[in-house]
Design a protein around this motif. Structure first.
Motif, PDB file in Angstrom:
ATOM      1  N   ILE A 115       0.900  -1.153  -0.006  1.00 42.80           N
ATOM      2  CA  ILE A 115       0.073  -0.025  -0.068  1.00 42.80           C
ATOM      3  C   ILE A 115       0.969   1.321   0.114  1.00 42.80           C
ATOM      4  CG2 ILE A 115      -1.780   1.259   1.240  1.00 42.80           C
ATOM      5  CD1 ILE A 115      -2.734  -1.313   2.601  1.00 42.80           C
ATOM      6  N   TYR A 116       0.582   2.113  -1.120  1.00 46.82           N
ATOM      7  CA  TYR A 116       1.357   3.394  -0.820  1.00 46.82           C
ATOM      8  C   TYR A 116       0.464   4.341  -0.816  1.00 46.82           C
ATOM      9  CZ  TYR A 116       5.028   0.657  -2.956  1.00 46.82           C
ATOM     10  OH  TYR A 116       6.097  -0.384  -3.111  1.00 46.82           O
ATOM     11  N   GLU A 117       0.951   5.499  -0.157  1.00 51.79           N
ATOM     12  CA  GLU A 117       0.260   6.727   0.167  1.00 51.79           C
ATOM     13  C   GLU A 117       0.545   7.626  -0.958  1.00 51.79           C
ATOM     14  OE1 GLU A 117       1.055   8.362   3.798  1.00 51.79           O
ATOM     15  OE2 GLU A 117       0.230   6.623   4.926  1.00 51.79           O
ATOM     16  N   PHE A 118      -0.438   8.317  -1.293  1.00 53.62           N
ATOM     17  CA  PHE A 118      -0.535   9.319  -2.577  1.00 53.62           C
ATOM     18  C   PHE A 118      -1.112  10.770  -1.887  1.00 53.62           C
ATOM     19  CE2 PHE A 118      -0.094   5.378  -4.422  1.00 53.62           C
ATOM     20  CZ  PHE A 118       0.939   5.578  -5.626  1.00 53.62           C
ATOM     21  N   GLU A 119      -0.460  11.630  -2.517  1.00 49.22           N
ATOM     22  CA  GLU A 119      -1.255  12.980  -2.276  1.00 49.22           C
ATOM     23  C   GLU A 119      -1.486  13.831  -3.595  1.00 49.22           C
ATOM     24  OE1 GLU A 119       1.242  15.352   0.144  1.00 49.22           O
ATOM     25  OE2 GLU A 119      -0.320  17.117   0.048  1.00 49.22           O
ATOM     26  N   CYS A 120      -2.588  14.367  -3.707  1.00 50.47           N
ATOM     27  CA  CYS A 120      -3.116  14.801  -4.775  1.00 50.47           C
ATOM     28  C   CYS A 120      -2.534  16.387  -4.733  1.00 50.47           C
ATOM     29  CB  CYS A 120      -4.577  15.103  -4.891  1.00 50.47           C
ATOM     30  SG  CYS A 120      -5.320  15.841  -6.431  1.00 50.47           S
ATOM     31  N   LEU A 121      -2.038  16.895  -5.811  1.00 49.28           N
ATOM     32  CA  LEU A 121      -1.422  18.078  -5.713  1.00 49.28           C
ATOM     33  C   LEU A 121      -2.468  19.007  -6.514  1.00 49.28           C
ATOM     34  CD1 LEU A 121       2.062  17.196  -7.260  1.00 49.28           C
ATOM     35  CD2 LEU A 121       1.424  17.365  -5.131  1.00 49.28           C
ATOM     36  N   ASP A 122      -3.399  18.711  -6.669  1.00 51.58           N
ATOM     37  CA  ASP A 122      -4.536  19.416  -7.077  1.00 51.58           C
ATOM     38  C   ASP A 122      -5.545  19.936  -5.996  1.00 51.58           C
ATOM     39  OD1 ASP A 122      -3.726  19.454  -9.614  1.00 51.58           O
ATOM     40  OD2 ASP A 122      -4.978  17.740 -10.363  1.00 51.58           O
ATOM     41  N   CYS A 123      -6.073  18.765  -5.319  1.00 46.79           N
ATOM     42  CA  CYS A 123      -6.807  19.243  -4.334  1.00 46.79           C
ATOM     43  C   CYS A 123      -6.339  18.981  -2.812  1.00 46.79           C
ATOM     44  CB  CYS A 123      -7.992  18.513  -4.233  1.00 46.79           C
ATOM     45  SG  CYS A 123      -7.924  16.536  -4.303  1.00 46.79           S
ATOM     46  N   GLY A 124      -4.964  18.298  -2.900  1.00 47.35           N
ATOM     47  CA  GLY A 124      -4.443  18.137  -1.552  1.00 47.35           C
ATOM     48  C   GLY A 124      -4.863  16.917  -0.812  1.00 47.35           C
ATOM     49  N   LEU A 125      -5.676  16.159  -1.466  1.00 47.60           N
ATOM     50  CA  LEU A 125      -6.323  14.803  -0.854  1.00 47.60           C
ATOM     51  C   LEU A 125      -5.121  13.726  -0.714  1.00 47.60           C
ATOM     52  CD1 LEU A 125      -8.852  13.284   0.495  1.00 47.60           C
ATOM     53  CD2 LEU A 125      -8.904  12.385  -2.108  1.00 47.60           C
ATOM     54  N   GLU A 126      -5.025  13.286   0.447  1.00 48.28           N
ATOM     55  CA  GLU A 126      -4.205  12.043   0.848  1.00 48.28           C
ATOM     56  C   GLU A 126      -4.817  10.797   0.924  1.00 48.28           C
ATOM     57  OE1 GLU A 126      -1.889  12.804   4.372  1.00 48.28           O
ATOM     58  OE2 GLU A 126      -1.006  14.622   3.577  1.00 48.28           O
ATOM     59  N   PHE A 127      -4.578   9.898  -0.159  1.00 44.23           N
ATOM     60  CA  PHE A 127      -5.187   8.658  -0.117  1.00 44.23           C
ATOM     61  C   PHE A 127      -4.179   7.370  -0.058  1.00 44.23           C
ATOM     62  CE2 PHE A 127      -4.584   7.837  -4.562  1.00 44.23           C
ATOM     63  CZ  PHE A 127      -4.313   9.314  -5.037  1.00 44.23           C
TER      64      PHE A 127
ATOM     65  N   GLY B 148      -7.621  13.648 -10.796  1.00 41.54           N
ATOM     66  CA  GLY B 148      -6.776  14.238 -11.284  1.00 41.54           C
ATOM     67  C   GLY B 148      -5.457  13.335 -11.236  1.00 41.54           C
ATOM     68  N   ARG B 149      -4.491  13.206 -12.046  1.00 41.18           N
ATOM     69  CA  ARG B 149      -3.574  12.429 -12.255  1.00 41.18           C
ATOM     70  C   ARG B 149      -2.377  12.978 -11.809  1.00 41.18           C
ATOM     71  NH1 ARG B 149      -3.890   8.750 -16.647  1.00 41.18           N
ATOM     72  NH2 ARG B 149      -1.848   8.277 -16.430  1.00 41.18           N
ATOM     73  N   ASN B 150      -2.219  14.467 -11.287  1.00 39.98           N
ATOM     74  CA  ASN B 150      -1.157  15.065 -10.682  1.00 39.98           C
ATOM     75  C   ASN B 150      -0.946  14.703  -9.185  1.00 39.98           C
ATOM     76  OD1 ASN B 150       0.980  16.790 -10.586  1.00 39.98           O
ATOM     77  ND2 ASN B 150      -0.461  18.694 -10.432  1.00 39.98           N
ATOM     78  N   VAL B 151      -0.717  13.313  -8.984  1.00 37.39           N
ATOM     79  CA  VAL B 151      -0.535  12.777  -7.629  1.00 37.39           C
ATOM     80  C   VAL B 151       0.946  12.667  -7.418  1.00 37.39           C
ATOM     81  CG1 VAL B 151      -2.923  12.041  -7.415  1.00 37.39           C
ATOM     82  CG2 VAL B 151      -0.847  10.546  -8.271  1.00 37.39           C
ATOM     83  N   GLU B 152       1.379  12.708  -6.041  1.00 38.22           N
ATOM     84  CA  GLU B 152       2.549  12.504  -5.784  1.00 38.22           C
ATOM     85  C   GLU B 152       2.677  11.481  -4.563  1.00 38.22           C
ATOM     86  OE1 GLU B 152       4.791  15.583  -3.269  1.00 38.22           O
ATOM     87  OE2 GLU B 152       5.965  15.615  -4.912  1.00 38.22           O
ATOM     88  N   GLN B 153       3.467  10.319  -4.957  1.00 33.62           N
ATOM     89  CA  GLN B 153       3.861   9.549  -4.143  1.00 33.62           C
ATOM     90  C   GLN B 153       4.458   9.862  -2.870  1.00 33.62           C
ATOM     91  OE1 GLN B 153       5.428   5.750  -5.624  1.00 33.62           O
ATOM     92  NE2 GLN B 153       5.739   4.792  -3.940  1.00 33.62           N
ATOM     93  N   GLN B 154       3.845   9.203  -1.685  1.00 37.84           N
ATOM     94  CA  GLN B 154       4.586   9.602  -0.457  1.00 37.84           C
ATOM     95  C   GLN B 154       5.379   8.490   0.105  1.00 37.84           C
ATOM     96  OE1 GLN B 154       4.474  12.662   0.410  1.00 37.84           O
ATOM     97  NE2 GLN B 154       2.366  13.307   0.068  1.00 37.84           N
ATOM     98  N   VAL B 155       5.996   8.701   1.126  1.00 31.18           N
ATOM     99  CA  VAL B 155       6.904   7.730   1.732  1.00 31.18           C
ATOM    100  C   VAL B 155       6.093   6.343   2.016  1.00 31.18           C
ATOM    101  CG1 VAL B 155       8.502   7.339   3.627  1.00 31.18           C
ATOM    102  CG2 VAL B 155       8.330   9.503   2.688  1.00 31.18           C
ATOM    103  N   SER B 156       6.599   5.242   1.970  1.00 29.32           N
ATOM    104  CA  SER B 156       6.008   4.320   2.466  1.00 29.32           C
ATOM    105  C   SER B 156       5.258   4.149   3.712  1.00 29.32           C
ATOM    106  CB  SER B 156       6.940   3.046   2.418  1.00 29.32           C
ATOM    107  OG  SER B 156       6.213   1.606   2.529  1.00 29.32           O
ATOM    108  N   ALA B 157       4.222   3.619   3.613  1.00 26.60           N
ATOM    109  CA  ALA B 157       3.357   3.857   5.076  1.00 26.60           C
ATOM    110  C   ALA B 157       4.029   2.789   6.165  1.00 26.60           C
ATOM    111  CB  ALA B 157       1.915   3.326   4.929  1.00 26.60           C
ATOM    112  N   PHE B 158       4.591   1.783   5.565  1.00 25.11           N
ATOM    113  CA  PHE B 158       5.065   0.550   6.510  1.00 25.11           C
ATOM    114  C   PHE B 158       6.074   1.141   7.406  1.00 25.11           C
ATOM    115  CE2 PHE B 158       3.558  -1.747   2.744  1.00 25.11           C
ATOM    116  CZ  PHE B 158       2.983  -2.615   3.436  1.00 25.11           C
ATOM    117  N   ALA B 159       7.071   2.015   6.904  1.00 23.03           N
ATOM    118  CA  ALA B 159       8.151   2.587   7.929  1.00 23.03           C
ATOM    119  C   ALA B 159       7.689   3.568   8.587  1.00 23.03           C
ATOM    120  CB  ALA B 159       9.469   3.122   6.821  1.00 23.03           C
ATOM    121  N   ALA B 160       6.681   4.358   8.207  1.00 22.41           N
ATOM    122  CA  ALA B 160       6.066   5.116   8.956  1.00 22.41           C
ATOM    123  C   ALA B 160       5.211   4.888  10.445  1.00 22.41           C
ATOM    124  CB  ALA B 160       4.990   5.920   8.419  1.00 22.41           C
ATOM    125  N   ARG B 161       4.801   3.535   9.968  1.00 24.10           N
ATOM    126  CA  ARG B 161       3.731   2.970  11.207  1.00 24.10           C
ATOM    127  C   ARG B 161       4.698   2.092  12.116  1.00 24.10           C
ATOM    128  NH1 ARG B 161      -1.342   0.933   7.735  1.00 24.10           N
ATOM    129  NH2 ARG B 161      -2.369   3.090   7.110  1.00 24.10           N
TER     130      ARG B 161
END
Ligand SMILES: [Zn+2]
Length: 69
Positions: free
Chosen positions: A7-19, A39-52
């Motif tokens: 599972i990867y976390e993404f953040e939409c650069l358009d509306c700022g939604l994190e999913f 929107g396709r303008n999303v940015e991949q965030q750091v892996s959730a595994f390491a964060a958790r």
């Protein structure tokens, strides 16, 4: 057999939604679209595994006083 899904976390650069989204290792960048605005303008965030991994309050490692009694 239980297998941890990537599972990867993404953040939409358009509306700022994190999913989060399940992404299979395919090599090339996965096609992820924002579920909110689509929107396709999303940015991949750091892996959730390491964060958790880190959890709990920070404390002194090995606070056991010698002797006593
Ligand atoms: Zn969006």
């Amino acid at each position: 057999v239980e297998v941890e899904l990537p599972i990867y976390e993404f953040e939409c650069l358009d509306c700022g939604l994190e999913f989060e989204k399940l992404v299979r290792k395919s090599g090339s960048e996965p096609e992820v679209a924002c579920p909110e605005c689509g929107g396709r303008n999303v940015e991949q965030q750091v892996s959730a595994f390491a964060a958790r991994m880190t959890s709990g309050k920070g404390g002194p490692p090995g606070s056991c006083a010698p002797g006593g009694g």
